[in-house]
Each structure stands twice: as structure tokens, then as C-alpha cells.
Design a protein around this motif. Structure first.
Motif, mmCIF file in Angstrom:
data_model
loop_
_atom_site.group_PDB
_atom_site.id
_atom_site.type_symbol
_atom_site.label_atom_id
_atom_site.label_comp_id
_atom_site.label_asym_id
_atom_site.label_seq_id
_atom_site.Cartn_x
_atom_site.Cartn_y
_atom_site.Cartn_z
ATOM 1 N N ILE A 83 39.514 30.211 41.173
ATOM 2 C CA ILE A 83 40.289 31.342 41.689
ATOM 3 C C ILE A 83 39.859 32.637 41.016
ATOM 4 N N ALA A 84 39.473 32.550 39.752
ATOM 5 C CA ALA A 84 38.987 33.735 39.041
ATOM 6 C C ALA A 84 37.726 34.293 39.704
ATOM 7 N N LEU A 85 36.845 33.419 40.164
ATOM 8 C CA LEU A 85 35.640 33.902 40.849
ATOM 9 C C LEU A 85 35.996 34.619 42.151
ATOM 10 N N VAL A 86 36.956 34.068 42.884
ATOM 11 C CA VAL A 86 37.421 34.733 44.108
ATOM 12 C C VAL A 86 38.055 36.075 43.749
ATOM 13 N N SER A 87 38.852 36.087 42.700
ATOM 14 C CA SER A 87 39.495 37.328 42.242
ATOM 15 C C SER A 87 38.465 38.378 41.870
ATOM 16 N N LEU A 88 37.423 37.947 41.198
ATOM 17 C CA LEU A 88 36.372 38.882 40.797
ATOM 18 C C LEU A 88 35.721 39.515 42.021
ATOM 19 N N VAL A 101 47.673 34.705 40.156
ATOM 20 C CA VAL A 101 47.553 33.272 40.453
ATOM 21 C C VAL A 101 46.613 32.607 39.449
ATOM 22 N N THR A 102 45.526 33.278 39.108
ATOM 23 C CA THR A 102 44.608 32.764 38.089
ATOM 24 C C THR A 102 45.342 32.589 36.765
ATOM 25 N N LEU A 142 48.532 32.203 36.336
ATOM 26 C CA LEU A 142 49.514 31.132 36.485
ATOM 27 C C LEU A 142 48.877 29.753 36.322
ATOM 28 N N PHE A 143 47.736 29.538 36.946
ATOM 29 C CA PHE A 143 47.072 28.241 36.824
ATOM 30 C C PHE A 143 46.624 27.981 35.392
ATOM 31 N N GLN A 144 46.101 29.004 34.733
ATOM 32 C CA GLN A 144 45.697 28.841 33.337
ATOM 33 C C GLN A 144 46.933 28.599 32.464
ATOM 34 N N LEU A 145 48.028 29.279 32.775
ATOM 35 C CA LEU A 145 49.278 29.091 32.039
ATOM 36 C C LEU A 145 49.785 27.659 32.186
ATOM 37 N N ILE A 146 49.724 27.105 33.377
ATOM 38 C CA ILE A 146 50.157 25.721 33.593
ATOM 39 C C ILE A 146 49.294 24.769 32.769
ATOM 40 N N TYR A 151 44.175 37.650 31.876
ATOM 41 C CA TYR A 151 44.277 37.570 33.337
ATOM 42 C C TYR A 151 45.530 38.311 33.815
ATOM 43 N N GLY A 152 46.643 38.065 33.144
ATOM 44 C CA GLY A 152 47.892 38.737 33.512
ATOM 45 C C GLY A 152 47.814 40.238 33.345
ATOM 46 N N ALA A 153 47.219 40.701 32.241
ATOM 47 C CA ALA A 153 47.077 42.146 32.010
ATOM 48 C C ALA A 153 46.192 42.781 33.077
ATOM 49 N N SER A 154 45.124 42.090 33.454
ATOM 50 C CA SER A 154 44.244 42.605 34.511
ATOM 51 C C SER A 154 44.999 42.733 35.830
ATOM 52 N N GLY A 155 45.790 41.717 36.151
ATOM 53 C CA GLY A 155 46.589 41.774 37.370
ATOM 54 C C GLY A 155 47.593 42.909 37.339
ATOM 55 N N LEU A 156 48.224 43.112 36.189
ATOM 56 C CA LEU A 156 49.198 44.201 36.049
ATOM 57 C C LEU A 156 48.531 45.561 36.222
ATOM 58 N N ILE A 157 47.363 45.737 35.633
ATOM 59 C CA ILE A 157 46.651 47.016 35.776
ATOM 60 C C ILE A 157 46.266 47.253 37.235
ATOM 61 N N PHE A 158 45.755 46.229 37.898
ATOM 62 C CA PHE A 158 45.401 46.382 39.312
ATOM 63 C C PHE A 158 46.633 46.688 40.153
ATOM 64 N N LEU A 159 47.745 46.078 39.816
ATOM 65 C CA LEU A 159 48.987 46.351 40.541
ATOM 66 C C LEU A 159 49.417 47.807 40.360
ATOM 67 N N VAL A 160 49.333 48.315 39.147
ATOM 68 C CA VAL A 160 49.672 49.722 38.874
ATOM 69 C C VAL A 160 48.740 50.649 39.642
ATOM 70 N N VAL A 161 47.458 50.353 39.620
ATOM 71 C CA VAL A 161 46.498 51.188 40.348
ATOM 72 C C VAL A 161 46.798 51.165 41.841
#
Length: 185
Positions: free
Chosen positions: A86-91, A115-116, A118-122, A156-166
Motif C-alpha cells: 500500500i505504501a508503494l501505491v501511496s507513493l 491506511v499504510t 494502520l496496517f503497520q500499526l496492526i 506514515y501517519g505524520a505524512s498522511g496528516l501533512i498531506f491532509l493539511v495541504v
């Protein structure tokens, strides 16, 4: 505003690539759990076990043995590998989103980052719980592979948060997302 948006997206991508590197190293190395006291010859496992990963045990001499299948390890392996896929798709999505002014692709990239994470967290949570239930931690400790896995979750979470803010607050197109509604100006 454009400089801020570009800078934040660059930071998010660097954090994401670092997290991806940590995830690959974490998944492939054998230093999740280190035991410096196991010299009991009555155990079924190899003697003098020093460290354990997702795939193998390694002893003091550097000789490694495959770990027999265990249900919790299968779950950890599966979620770790899925998070990397999923990280590759995200990239790919995030690289396409960098050149786009709209918010939709950035929001989708942020969702995939989460989602990336979350999966790593699990994967990390399952491993942590199972080892905590088995170990005494007197002469045992978490190895660098384990720590890299947890660092990947947060990056991963921080990256998602930054993208969400942007995408939501620094959108550069006429379409801006505010308070859950899309307003077209």
C-alpha cells in the motif's frame, strides 16, 4: 502560499520515504526481539538464541534458523507486507498529487498514507502483544527492527496528516474544502 504548500509536501514525501525504508528494514531484518540469556538446552528452539525476527532466529554465532509457522507471526508478516504494498501505491499517488492543484488526489494520497500507517500499526500491535505475553524482559529487550517498525507507523501517519493539511487548508485551486463541505468559487 505556494512555497508553503510545496515545502510541506516535500517534508511529507521525505518522511514517507524514510518510513518506507524503515518498514522494509523492519520487515526483512531479524532484530525484533533480543534475548541475551537463553542457554537452556531443554528448549525445542536452537540453543543460545540471541535475536528473533519475523522470519528467523539467530544465535550467538550468527547461525540463523527458520521460525516455524505461528499464527500471530503470519498475521504480523501479512500486515507488514500489505503495508509496504500500500505504501508503494501511496507513493505513486503522492507523486502525482504534487503536480496537481486540486484536492481530490491529495486527499486520496493522504487516505492511503493513513491506511499504510494502520496496517503497520496492526502488525506492530500484534507482535508487541504476543511477545509481551511470552517474555519476562529481565535480560531481553526490543531490537532495532522492532523500533524501526514503530517509527514507520508514526512517520506514515505524520505524512498522511501533512498531506491532509495541504489538501484541505492549503489547496491551491478554486476548489477548497472547508468544514467538511466542498465550496466552488
Amino acid at each position: 502560499m505556494e512555497t508553503l504548500r510545496t515545502g510541506l509536501m516535500f517534508i511529507a514525501l521525505v518522511a514517507f520515504l524514510t518510513a518506507f525504508g524503515f518498514g522494509v528494514m523492519s520487515t526483512t531484518t531479524s532484530r525484533w526481539y533480543v534475548d541475551e540469556r537463553n542457554t537452556d538446552t531443554t528448549l525445542d528452539e536452537p540453543r543460545n538464541i540471541v535475536n528473533r525476527g519475523l522470519w528467523q532466529w539467530c544465535d550467538y554465532d550468527g547461525v540463523c534458523f527458520e521460525i516455524p509457522d505461528e499464527e500471530y507471526l503470519d498475521a504480523v508478516r501479512a500486515f507488514s507486507i500489505l503495508s509496504l504494498i500500500i505504501a508503494l501505491v501511496s507513493l505513486g499517488l503522492s507523486l502525482m498529487a504534487v503536480n496537481e492543484d486540486g484536492t481530490k488526489l491529495k486527499l486520496v494520497a493522504a487516505l492511503f498514507f493513513f491506511v499504510t500507517a494502520l496496517f503497520q500499526l496492526i502488525a506492530m500491535g500484534v507482535y508487541t502483544k504476543e511477545i509481551r505475553d511470552m517474555a519476562s524482559f529481565d535480560e531481553q529487550y526490543w531490537g532495532y527492527s522492532f523500533r524501526l517498525g514503530w517509527a514507520a507507523v508514526f512517520l506514515y501517519g505524520a505524512s498522511g496528516l501533512i498531506f491532509l493539511v495541504v489538501a484541505t487548508f492549503l489547496a491551491g485551486s478554486p476548489t477548497k474544502v472547508r468544514y467538511g463541505h466542498v465550496n466552488r468559487t
